[in-house]
Design a protein around this motif. Structure first.
Motif, PDB file in Angstrom:
ATOM      1  N   MET A 161       0.133   0.545   7.055  1.00 26.24           N
ATOM      2  CA  MET A 161       1.116   0.669   5.975  1.00 26.24           C
ATOM      3  C   MET A 161       0.396   1.074   4.695  1.00 26.24           C
ATOM      4  O   MET A 161      -0.706   0.585   4.408  1.00 26.24           O
ATOM      5  CB  MET A 161       1.851  -0.668   5.770  1.00 26.24           C
ATOM      6  N   ASP A 162       1.023   1.949   3.955  1.00 28.22           N
ATOM      7  CA  ASP A 162       0.481   2.385   2.673  1.00 28.22           C
ATOM      8  C   ASP A 162       0.312   1.169   1.749  1.00 28.22           C
ATOM      9  O   ASP A 162       1.237   0.376   1.579  1.00 28.22           O
ATOM     10  CB  ASP A 162       1.453   3.384   2.041  1.00 28.22           C
ATOM     11  N   PRO A 163      -0.893   0.992   1.152  1.00 34.30           N
ATOM     12  CA  PRO A 163      -1.117  -0.167   0.271  1.00 34.30           C
ATOM     13  C   PRO A 163      -0.106  -0.241  -0.878  1.00 34.30           C
ATOM     14  O   PRO A 163       0.287  -1.329  -1.296  1.00 34.30           O
ATOM     15  CB  PRO A 163      -2.536   0.062  -0.250  1.00 34.30           C
ATOM     16  N   ARG A 164       0.335   0.905  -1.388  1.00 37.19           N
ATOM     17  CA  ARG A 164       1.307   0.904  -2.478  1.00 37.19           C
ATOM     18  C   ARG A 164       2.667   0.385  -2.001  1.00 37.19           C
ATOM     19  O   ARG A 164       3.372  -0.323  -2.729  1.00 37.19           O
ATOM     20  CB  ARG A 164       1.454   2.311  -3.041  1.00 37.19           C
ATOM     21  N   LEU A 165       3.018   0.709  -0.731  1.00 36.13           N
ATOM     22  CA  LEU A 165       4.273   0.223  -0.157  1.00 36.13           C
ATOM     23  C   LEU A 165       4.195  -1.284   0.088  1.00 36.13           C
ATOM     24  O   LEU A 165       5.167  -2.019  -0.134  1.00 36.13           O
ATOM     25  CB  LEU A 165       4.578   0.969   1.150  1.00 36.13           C
ATOM     26  N   ARG A 166       3.030  -1.739   0.531  1.00 39.67           N
ATOM     27  CA  ARG A 166       2.838  -3.172   0.741  1.00 39.67           C
ATOM     28  C   ARG A 166       2.974  -3.927  -0.586  1.00 39.67           C
ATOM     29  O   ARG A 166       3.594  -4.994  -0.647  1.00 39.67           O
ATOM     30  CB  ARG A 166       1.476  -3.441   1.377  1.00 39.67           C
ATOM     31  N   GLU A 167       2.370  -3.372  -1.628  1.00 44.73           N
ATOM     32  CA  GLU A 167       2.438  -4.031  -2.928  1.00 44.73           C
ATOM     33  C   GLU A 167       3.874  -4.090  -3.437  1.00 44.73           C
ATOM     34  O   GLU A 167       4.305  -5.106  -4.007  1.00 44.73           O
ATOM     35  CB  GLU A 167       1.557  -3.280  -3.933  1.00 44.73           C
ATOM     36  N   ALA A 168       4.635  -3.024  -3.209  1.00 44.56           N
ATOM     37  CA  ALA A 168       6.038  -3.015  -3.629  1.00 44.56           C
ATOM     38  C   ALA A 168       6.839  -4.081  -2.878  1.00 44.56           C
ATOM     39  O   ALA A 168       7.708  -4.752  -3.452  1.00 44.56           O
ATOM     40  CB  ALA A 168       6.646  -1.633  -3.402  1.00 44.56           C
ATOM     41  N   ALA A 169       6.532  -4.246  -1.575  1.00 47.46           N
ATOM     42  CA  ALA A 169       7.234  -5.251  -0.773  1.00 47.46           C
ATOM     43  C   ALA A 169       6.842  -6.666  -1.191  1.00 47.46           C
ATOM     44  O   ALA A 169       7.683  -7.570  -1.229  1.00 47.46           O
ATOM     45  CB  ALA A 169       6.942  -5.041   0.711  1.00 47.46           C
TER      46      ALA A 169
END
Length: 490
Positions: A1-9
């Motif tokens: 998973m994209d780290p930026r997507l993980r951070e958003a979640a």
């Protein structure tokens, strides 16, 4: 998973999510193509970000049922993390998420039972009753898990729900019998698990609430629950447990079932039949029974208006018939009197010929009998809680029918025949009860089970089954056999 997507979640930032989607429209699609993956919905569910999770379900509904590498769905993670509000929101969006099987065949409902979150337990059962039938890869039901995890409160709620559920599997009692006697992969029933863990209160609850327990069932080691209880008594094992406060609905499920049990069984029967069939039976039965009962009050040809010789004017056909040679045949008249009886020619009795009356009586009785049976069934299926108010008048209608036929009978012999049937149907409920009780093939087995059940109660320090309790068990057993005749288990 994209780290930026993980951070958003992890932060629940939906604005950041749509920025990432704008930069890379396939960012969610690539995740969805992986069979087992940690999705943004998993991350948001664990953190309890409701808005982000709902937004993600809206964009990618498939994420809600996808398992991560640990074999857990988003709802699994939310239950384990104690994110109850998020769990309820996911449940509202899709009730089938309750039955998603993860690692070991465990569903979110199984985890709710294992963790003892009774509020979610009740909500899950209300939203998706089918979830109680799910078993793990070790053939464990939610009842097994509740006992094994010492979730006593959850177990009490499950038993209360089982006694009140309208669910059926072919016959009225089959579902309850199946769940109460389910065996795991080691042959352990609920009785075995409760006995091994010395859960005395749960053993008492099972013995008091479940007639269908296989008390003589053996586990993989050949032990019955009674043998385990006696062995535990010798070792003096005692387990202390705490009881927690429950809400009103939870307390209601834990209360003992009394007269509500009868209504539950009726509702199960009603729900197993189609609405069209019930409506058709109601219309046809009402018309037929009205016509039949009217004919018993006003038989074809009418009734004698006076006694004796005055009747000749009312029935000239009979006077003319007496002039024919057949009427003077002594042998014919004698056999006719022996079989059908001599006409009384009393006021209020039927004028029709004795032989014709016999045919009329037989057809009327057969049709009325089948119609009354159908009508009872319709009442039972459509609104069982009114059965006591409807069955008694219906039963009295049947008795009054034979009373009317007795009075209108043209001969003394036919009067006695109708009087016999009036007495027979008067005692019919009692005859049915005792015939089912005496002629049941498994009556000896049931007696042995009752004795064994009493031995278990004695070992647990409980009172033995008294007359009222025994009568209740016998009544349910007879009902099971009766319903099984026309609603076999599937």
């Amino acid at each position: 998973m994209d780290p930026r997507l993980r951070e958003a979640a992890e932060t629940g930032n939906t604005d950041a999510l749509y920025v990432l989607i704008g930069n890379d429209p396939d960012i969610l699609e690539r995740i969805d193509q992986i069979p087992f993956v940690q999705t943004p919905l998993h991350v948001a569910a664990k953190q309890g970000h409701i808005r982000f999770a709902v937004e993600m379900m809206n964009l990618k509904p498939s994420f809600a049922k996808k398992l991560n590498p640990q074999g857990l769905s988003p709802m699994h993670l939310a239950v384990i993390a104690g994110q109850n509000m998020l769990v309820l929101r996911l449940l509202k969006a899709d009730k089938d998420l309750v039955c998603v099987k993860g690692r070991g065949g465990l569903t979110p409902f199984h985890y709710v039972v294992k963790t003892g979150i009774c509020v979610l337990l009740v909500r899950f059962l209300e939203a998706c009753p089918e979830c109680i039938e799910d078993v793990t890869v070790r053939d464990e039901t939610t009842f097994h898990l509740a006992l094994k995890e010492d979730q006593i409160e959850a177990f009490n709620i499950l038993i209360g729900w089982l006694q009140r559920t309208r669910r059926t599997h072919g016959s009225v009692f089959s579902f309850e019998k199946k769940m109460a006697n389910w065996e795991d992969d080691e042959g352990n029933t609920l009785l075995h698990i409760a006995a091994k863990k010395d859960q005395r209160d749960e053993l008492k609850l099972l013995l008091d609430s479940q007639l269908w327990l296989h008390v003589k069932a053996e586990d993989s080691n050949g032990w019955t629950a009674l043998q385990i209880i006696k062995d535990t008594n010798r070792r003096g094992v005692n387990i202390n447990r705490n009881e927690s406060e429950v809400e009103t609905k939870i307390k209601q499920l834990k209360d003992k079932v009394t007269f509500e049990r009868i209504r539950v069984l009726g509702d199960r029967t009603r729900l197993s039949m189609s609405v069209d069939m019930i409506n058709t039976m109601q219309v046809i039965t009402a018309l037929v029974i009205t016509a039949i009962y009217t004919s018993s009050l006003s038989p074809p040809g009418g009734v004698w208006q006076d006694n004796g010789d005055n009747n000749t004017a009312a029935a000239p056909s009979l006077k003319i018939a007496q002039t024919y040679p057949f009427s003077n045949n002594i042998l014919a008249n004698t056999s006719k009197i022996l079989i059908f009886g001599d006409k009384t020619e009393r006021a209020g009795t039927a004028i029709m010929n004795q032989q014709i009356y016999g045919v009329f009586w037989f057809l009327n009785l057969a049709t009325f009998g089948f119609t009354v049976t159908d009508l009872v069934t319709v009442f039972l299926l459509s609104s069982f809680h009114l059965l006591l108010f409807l069955a008694i008048p219906l039963y009295m209608l049947l008795i009054s029918y034979f009373c009317s036929m007795t009075i209108l009978a043209p001969t003394i012999s036919w009067a006695y025949v109708n009087l016999f049937f009036m007495a027979l149907f008067g005692f019919f409920p009692f005859l049915l009860f005792f015939s089912l009780l005496i002629f049941s093939k498994s009556i000896r087995q049931k007696k042995a089970e009752f004795r064994y059940r009493n031995q278990m109660r004695e070992a647990l320090g409980m009172n033995l089954l008294g007359p009222s309790r025994t009568l209740m068990f016998c009544s349910q057993y007879i009902l099971d056999g009766t319903f099984g005749l026309w609603m076999p288990s599937t």
